[in-house]
Design an enzyme around this catalytic site. Structure first.
Site, PDB file in Angstrom:
ATOM      1  N   LYS A 195       0.822  -1.214   0.000  1.00 54.09           N
ATOM      2  CA  LYS A 195       0.000   0.000   0.000  1.00 54.09           C
ATOM      3  C   LYS A 195       0.855   1.263   0.000  1.00 54.09           C
ATOM      4  O   LYS A 195       0.648   2.172  -0.797  1.00 54.09           O
ATOM      5  CB  LYS A 195      -0.925   0.022   1.239  1.00 54.09           C
ATOM      6  CG  LYS A 195      -1.976  -1.066   1.225  1.00 54.09           C
ATOM      7  CD  LYS A 195      -2.880  -0.960   2.432  1.00 54.09           C
ATOM      8  CE  LYS A 195      -2.152  -1.140   3.753  1.00 54.09           C
ATOM      9  NZ  LYS A 195      -1.481  -2.436   3.905  1.00 54.09           N
ATOM     10  N   THR A 196       1.814   1.284   0.917  1.00 51.75           N
ATOM     11  CA  THR A 196       2.659   2.472   1.009  1.00 51.75           C
ATOM     12  C   THR A 196       3.489   2.627  -0.259  1.00 51.75           C
ATOM     13  O   THR A 196       3.705   3.723  -0.760  1.00 51.75           O
ATOM     14  CB  THR A 196       3.556   2.376   2.253  1.00 51.75           C
ATOM     15  OG1 THR A 196       2.708   2.204   3.391  1.00 51.75           O
ATOM     16  CG2 THR A 196       4.386   3.617   2.439  1.00 51.75           C
ATOM     17  N   ASP A 208      -2.055   7.719   3.731  1.00 50.71           N
ATOM     18  CA  ASP A 208      -1.661   6.355   4.118  1.00 50.71           C
ATOM     19  C   ASP A 208      -2.325   6.027   5.462  1.00 50.71           C
ATOM     20  O   ASP A 208      -2.687   6.935   6.206  1.00 50.71           O
ATOM     21  CB  ASP A 208      -0.129   6.286   4.249  1.00 50.71           C
ATOM     22  CG  ASP A 208       0.389   4.841   4.179  1.00 50.71           C
ATOM     23  OD1 ASP A 208      -0.436   3.913   4.052  1.00 50.71           O
ATOM     24  OD2 ASP A 208       1.624   4.651   4.248  1.00 50.71           O
ATOM     25  N   GLU A 209      -2.465   4.752   5.771  1.00 54.33           N
ATOM     26  CA  GLU A 209      -3.045   4.320   7.056  1.00 54.33           C
ATOM     27  C   GLU A 209      -4.416   4.971   7.275  1.00 54.33           C
ATOM     28  O   GLU A 209      -4.737   5.440   8.371  1.00 54.33           O
ATOM     29  CB  GLU A 209      -2.120   4.676   8.229  1.00 54.33           C
ATOM     30  CG  GLU A 209      -0.686   4.194   8.069  1.00 54.33           C
ATOM     31  CD  GLU A 209      -0.484   2.724   8.435  1.00 54.33           C
ATOM     32  OE1 GLU A 209      -1.474   2.041   8.802  1.00 54.33           O
ATOM     33  OE2 GLU A 209       0.669   2.260   8.340  1.00 54.33           O
ATOM     34  N   GLN A 257      -5.802  -3.380  10.515  1.00 57.61           N
ATOM     35  CA  GLN A 257      -4.749  -2.687  11.247  1.00 57.61           C
ATOM     36  C   GLN A 257      -5.258  -1.403  11.909  1.00 57.61           C
ATOM     37  O   GLN A 257      -4.490  -0.493  12.193  1.00 57.61           O
ATOM     38  CB  GLN A 257      -3.576  -2.361  10.316  1.00 57.61           C
ATOM     39  CG  GLN A 257      -2.896  -3.616   9.794  1.00 57.61           C
ATOM     40  CD  GLN A 257      -1.657  -3.269   8.987  1.00 57.61           C
ATOM     41  OE1 GLN A 257      -0.657  -2.816   9.524  1.00 57.61           O
ATOM     42  NE2 GLN A 257      -1.731  -3.474   7.681  1.00 57.61           N
ATOM     43  N   ARG A 276       5.097  -7.161  11.093  1.00 58.28           N
ATOM     44  CA  ARG A 276       6.274  -6.305  10.912  1.00 58.28           C
ATOM     45  C   ARG A 276       7.485  -7.143  10.509  1.00 58.28           C
ATOM     46  O   ARG A 276       8.478  -6.628  10.013  1.00 58.28           O
ATOM     47  CB  ARG A 276       6.638  -5.546  12.205  1.00 58.28           C
ATOM     48  CG  ARG A 276       5.609  -4.543  12.720  1.00 58.28           C
ATOM     49  CD  ARG A 276       5.110  -3.634  11.655  1.00 58.28           C
ATOM     50  NE  ARG A 276       3.852  -4.139  11.096  1.00 58.28           N
ATOM     51  CZ  ARG A 276       3.340  -3.720   9.946  1.00 58.28           C
ATOM     52  NH1 ARG A 276       3.946  -2.827   9.224  1.00 58.28           N
ATOM     53  NH2 ARG A 276       2.196  -4.213   9.506  1.00 58.28           N
TER      54      ARG A 276
HETATM   55  P1  ATP Z   1       1.588  -2.119   5.953  1.00 55.09           P
HETATM   56  O1  ATP Z   1       0.170  -2.592   5.919  1.00 55.09           O
HETATM   57  O2  ATP Z   1       2.375  -2.825   6.988  1.00 55.09           O
HETATM   58  O3  ATP Z   1       1.693  -0.638   5.997  1.00 55.09           O
HETATM   59  P2  ATP Z   1       2.020  -1.976   3.122  1.00 55.09           P
HETATM   60  O4  ATP Z   1       0.836  -2.587   2.506  1.00 55.09           O
HETATM   61  O5  ATP Z   1       2.080  -0.515   3.158  1.00 55.09           O
HETATM   62  O6  ATP Z   1       2.231  -2.596   4.571  1.00 55.09           O
HETATM   63  P3  ATP Z   1       4.604  -1.806   1.910  1.00 55.09           P
HETATM   64  O7  ATP Z   1       5.343  -1.370   3.108  1.00 55.09           O
HETATM   65  O8  ATP Z   1       4.302  -0.821   0.859  1.00 55.09           O
HETATM   66  O9  ATP Z   1       3.278  -2.558   2.360  1.00 55.09           O
HETATM   67  O10 ATP Z   1       5.336  -3.021   1.230  1.00 55.09           O
HETATM   68  C1  ATP Z   1       5.820  -4.114   1.986  1.00 55.09           C
HETATM   69  C2  ATP Z   1       7.138  -4.623   1.431  1.00 55.09           C
HETATM   70  O11 ATP Z   1       6.934  -5.282   0.196  1.00 55.09           O
HETATM   71  C3  ATP Z   1       8.108  -3.512   1.143  1.00 55.09           C
HETATM   72  O12 ATP Z   1       9.409  -3.943   1.445  1.00 55.09           O
HETATM   73  C4  ATP Z   1       7.937  -3.285  -0.339  1.00 55.09           C
HETATM   74  O13 ATP Z   1       9.087  -2.720  -0.912  1.00 55.09           O
HETATM   75  C5  ATP Z   1       7.702  -4.679  -0.828  1.00 55.09           C
HETATM   76  N1  ATP Z   1       6.902  -4.732  -2.082  1.00 55.09           N
HETATM   77  C6  ATP Z   1       5.670  -4.245  -2.276  1.00 55.09           C
HETATM   78  N2  ATP Z   1       5.234  -4.488  -3.518  1.00 55.09           N
HETATM   79  C7  ATP Z   1       6.223  -5.159  -4.149  1.00 55.09           C
HETATM   80  C8  ATP Z   1       6.375  -5.713  -5.463  1.00 55.09           C
HETATM   81  N3  ATP Z   1       5.432  -5.615  -6.393  1.00 55.09           N
HETATM   82  N4  ATP Z   1       7.525  -6.342  -5.723  1.00 55.09           N
HETATM   83  C9  ATP Z   1       8.494  -6.454  -4.796  1.00 55.09           C
HETATM   84  N5  ATP Z   1       8.406  -5.969  -3.554  1.00 55.09           N
HETATM   85  C10 ATP Z   1       7.280  -5.334  -3.222  1.00 55.09           C
HETATM   86 MG    MG Z   2       2.166   0.850   4.766  1.00 53.60          MG
END
Ligand code: ATP
Ligand code: MG
Length: 725
Positions: free
Chosen positions: A35-36, A220-221, A251, A604
């Site tokens: 997402k981020t 975000d969040e 979350q 995490r």
């Molecule tokens: P959270 O819910 O904990 O905030 P999130 O959904 O925001 O998580 P991110 O932090 O954006 O997730 O991504 C999680 C990890 O996966 C990061 O290290 C990111 O770089 C990696 N990632 C996300 N998408 C891809 C992708 N398509 N290919 C490779 N790595 C990815």
């Molecule tokens: Mg995130």
């Protein structure tokens, strides 16, 4: 134009979100699904491909750390500095607005931010002034009430007591508190948001300006926005803004602070035609970790429901360690951290997460003893330490004499002969004349009603502040700080202090000077470096304690770990009563929120996850026994490796704590560690004694010895080095 770098490393669903047409969009997806990442790529996409100006973007995240990270990621995608971009927390952005529009917001130019500690102290003082019965009116409850109302966007005049006397009084306290804040130019955290909202609501032109400017609003969040934050976003978006929000209902962990996960559904109603995108592939964690997280969160009833999967390897088992007590837990963790570094890993890749801030102290001590550098995010923070707050109070007074909180904090610190009686008279005068304590001091310093000693002490204090303010004018920020800690007598005071912490306090004060030296204000801001620094201190408590460049282990609460990821994670103190927290256990909603927090904690971890719990814990000065958290029980057995199976112990009958353990066979008791009851032993430090009791086995065995001079003690057999006599 070559757009590939921005779309590289995105899966189809992510790409769809990043390149979506310019209309409201909601990404709803589980932890670690990107997402981020999508949010940052969207920002870069808008600027680089859609040609949006960086000024037209506003990005909101949850912590300062996350904001800094996001800025860095966008900069590296665009390969240019993103300093024009407004990226920050809701509080940080609100603060920025209020600094720019202090007049329209009805604030004095040098308004000061107070943190929740200051706020509580202010409430206590108000209760004292009102001579309110403090057994009936609990300051924390009043604080909670006030912030709760502000989070909902409500002022005292909007509130109705409905004939309830209790509520009536709370509303009156809110009113009184607000008056004190107005008088002193003080703004608490909830007030930042509420004011920023009112600023736009009441100033059409200001709002129109920002609506024109911020066409793209990225959040975000999103699941953790509260009512006032949501209202603020909605107002900004107006009819033309394009919100792009990402979140995860599983979350949502700030309900207790007014966050409303319902905003996810509300958003789709408020912005008709919203495109909804789901992401289901997790890229962060091993399959084992992910499966454990899914298994835990499955026990919640109120969920939108989604399933995360990964292509990643199954990875290591989740390791569960049953510690004897909190010190044993800490020393286990230290051991594993050493191994981690010895294998060539970065310390910063390891995080220690806990439910409550107070848990950090024991962990910190163990880390210090082991010489492992660490950094605490959030929680007890550099800027909240007593001596630092003292110094900041002096600095604030040099900037704003009417800041009553700061005034009361240092009027007699170091002692200068201004006693409680004089302060009471000042308070009474200030109340009667609706003025600040500073003005009251001016009036009373020449009033015969006070003794001549008190009068001259007050005059000296005022002169000191005025003098410091004058002397500071021509100095650089760090010189000002240095000057004030010396001139005020604080440094000397702590140097003379014989308390166990005095040395650290002196170091901390010195550290404050370095913090000021390293401080870079925002050149766009129209305020003095000192005011900028003081605001920074209030907003960014937690930064600046360890050197930023130093590779150190990360410590934080699970709440502040939201959005972050670490190859190695320890979830510490996972015990019923602590996590889930005692006060949530009986309340199904509370328990579900704790479980979401557990889900946040587990997710995490990227490669290795340790979960530790202690059978006995001393926290806030009391010892208690605890069972492993029910959340541990929700993780399927096949994913888990128990590092040290829970021992069967015989426990002497302490009063209090529930007795759990089954008795070991008595024959075994006699032979544990080769000791028997009544055996005479000698200890290097405690001298001679007699064995009274045993418990546990093997490395876990402890022995109770009655020493002739040192009294009765429990010792861990394997460390105690007892000689048999
Ligand atoms: P959270 O819910 O904990 O905030 P999130 O959904 O925001 O998580 P991110 O932090 O954006 O997730 O991504 C999680 C990890 O996966 C990061 O290290 C990111 O770089 C990696 N990632 C996300 N998408 C891809 C992708 N398509 N290919 C490779 N790595 C990815
Ligand atoms: Mg995130």
């Amino acid at each position: 134009m070559d757009v590939t770098p921005i779309l590289e490393g995105l899966n189809d669903a992510q790409r769809q979100a990043v390149t979506a047409p310019q209309k409201p969009l909601l990404v709803i997806a589980g932890a670690g699904s990107g997402k981020t990442r999508v949010l940052t790529h969207r920002a870069a996409w808008l600027i680089d491909v859609e040609g949006a100006s960086p000024q037209s973007l506003l990005a909101v995240t949850f912590t300062n750390k996350a904001a800094a990270e996001m800025r860095g990621r966008i900069e590296s995608l665009l390969q240019m500095p993103a300093s024009h971009l407004w990226i920050g927390t809701f509080h940080g952005l609100a603060h920025r607005l209020l600094r720019r529009h202090w007049q329209e917001a009805g604030l004095p130019q040098n308004f000061q931010i107070i943190d929740s500690d200051d706020q509580l102290r202010l409430i206590k003082r108000m209760l004292k002034n009102l001579e309110a019965d403090d057994s009936r009116w609990v300051p924390r409850e009043i604080q909670y009430f006030i912030n709760g109302q502000k989070d909902e966007g409500l002022r005292p005049q909007h509130l109705d007591d409905g004939g309830d006397l209790n509520r009536h009084q709370f509303i009156e306290f809110y009113r009184g508190y607000q008056e004190v804040c107005e008088r002193g130019g003080l703004v608490d955290f909830a007030e930042l948001l509420l004011r920023a909202h009112e600023l736009w609501r009441d100033n059409e032109q200001v709002l129109a300006h920002y609506q024109r400017r911020f066409r793209h609003i990225l959040v975000d969040e999103f699941q953790d926005t509260n009512a006032i934050q949501y209202a603020w976003l909605k107002m900004l978006a107006g009819k033309t803004g394009i919100p792009f929000v990402v979140g995860d209902d599983d979350q949502s962990i700030y309900r207790w602070r007014g966050a409303r996960v319902e905003h996810i559904t509300r958003f789709q109603k408020d912005f008709p035609g919203t495109e909804v995108i789901k992401l289901e592939q997790n890229y962060r964690s091993t399959a084992t970790i992910l499966e454990a997280a899914n298994a835990v969160i499955k026990n919640n009833n109120s969920r939108m429901g989604k399933n995360l999967w990964t292509e990643g390897a199954s990875g290591e088992a989740i390791k569960i360690y049953s510690a004897y007590n909190e010190r044993d837990e800490a020393s286990f963790i230290v051991g594993r951290l050493r191994e981690w570094s010895d294998q060539g890993n970065a310390r910063a890749d390891a995080a220690l997460l806990y439910r409550s801030n107070a848990q950090s102290r024991v962990l910190e001590e163990a880390l210090i003893n082991a010489g492992i550098p660490y950094r605490v995010y959030g929680g007890l923070r550099f800027f909240e330490r007593q001596e630092i707050k003292d110094a900041l109070a002096y600095l604030r007074l040099t900037s704003n004499r009417d800041d009553d909180s700061s005034f009361e904090r240092v009027i007699n610190k170091p002692t200068r002969g201004i006693g409680a009686r004089s302060v009471d008279s000042l308070r009474a005068y200030a109340r009667a004349n609706a003025c600040s304590m500073w003005r009251a001091t001016g009036a009373l310093a020449s009033d015969e009603a006070l003794g001549s000693r008190a009068r001259s002490a007050l005059t000296n204090f005022m002169n000191l502040i005025e003098l410091m303010a004058r002397e500071c004018k021509s100095l650089d920020l760090h010189e000002q700080v240095d000057h004030v800690i010396q001139r005020s007598g604080l440094l000397e005071h702590y140097k003379k202090d014989k308390g166990e912490k005095s040395e650290t306090r002196v170091e901390n004060l010195e550290e404050l000077v370095s913090a000021a030296r390293g401080f870079e204000g925002d050149p766009e801001e129209d305020m003095s470096p000192l005011d900028a620094f003081l605001s920074h201190a209030a907003l960014e408590a937690g930064e600046g304690q360890a050197d930023a460049w130093e590779d150190c282990v990360q410590l934080m609460t699970m709440h502040s770990a939201k959005g972050l990821e670490f190859p190695l994670v320890f979830l510490c103190g996972v015990e019923d009563g602590l996590f889930p927290h005692q006060r949530s256990i009986a309340d199904p909603n509370g328990l579900e929120e704790e479980r979401r927090l557990c889900y946040v904690g587990i997710t995490r971890a990227m490669q290795t996850l340790y979960i530790t719990h202690a059978e006995q814990r001393r926290l806030h000065g009391t010892d208690s026994f605890a069972l492993p958290s029910r959340f541990i029980g929700e993780i399927p057995r096949e994913l888990v490796e128990e590092i040290r199976p829970k021992v069967q112990v015989t426990r002497p009958n302490y009063g209090g704590g529930h007795s759990r353990a089954a008795a070991a066979p008595s024959g075994q008791r006699e032979s544990a560690g080769g000791l028997r009851l009544g055996q005479h032993v000698r200890h290097g430090k405690f001298g001679d004694g007699v064995v009274l009791n045993y418990e546990g086995q093997g490395a876990h065995a402890r022995v109770q010895v009655n020493f002739e001079s040192a009294g009765t003690k429990w010792l861990v057999l394997s460390y105690a080095n007892l000689d048999l006599m």
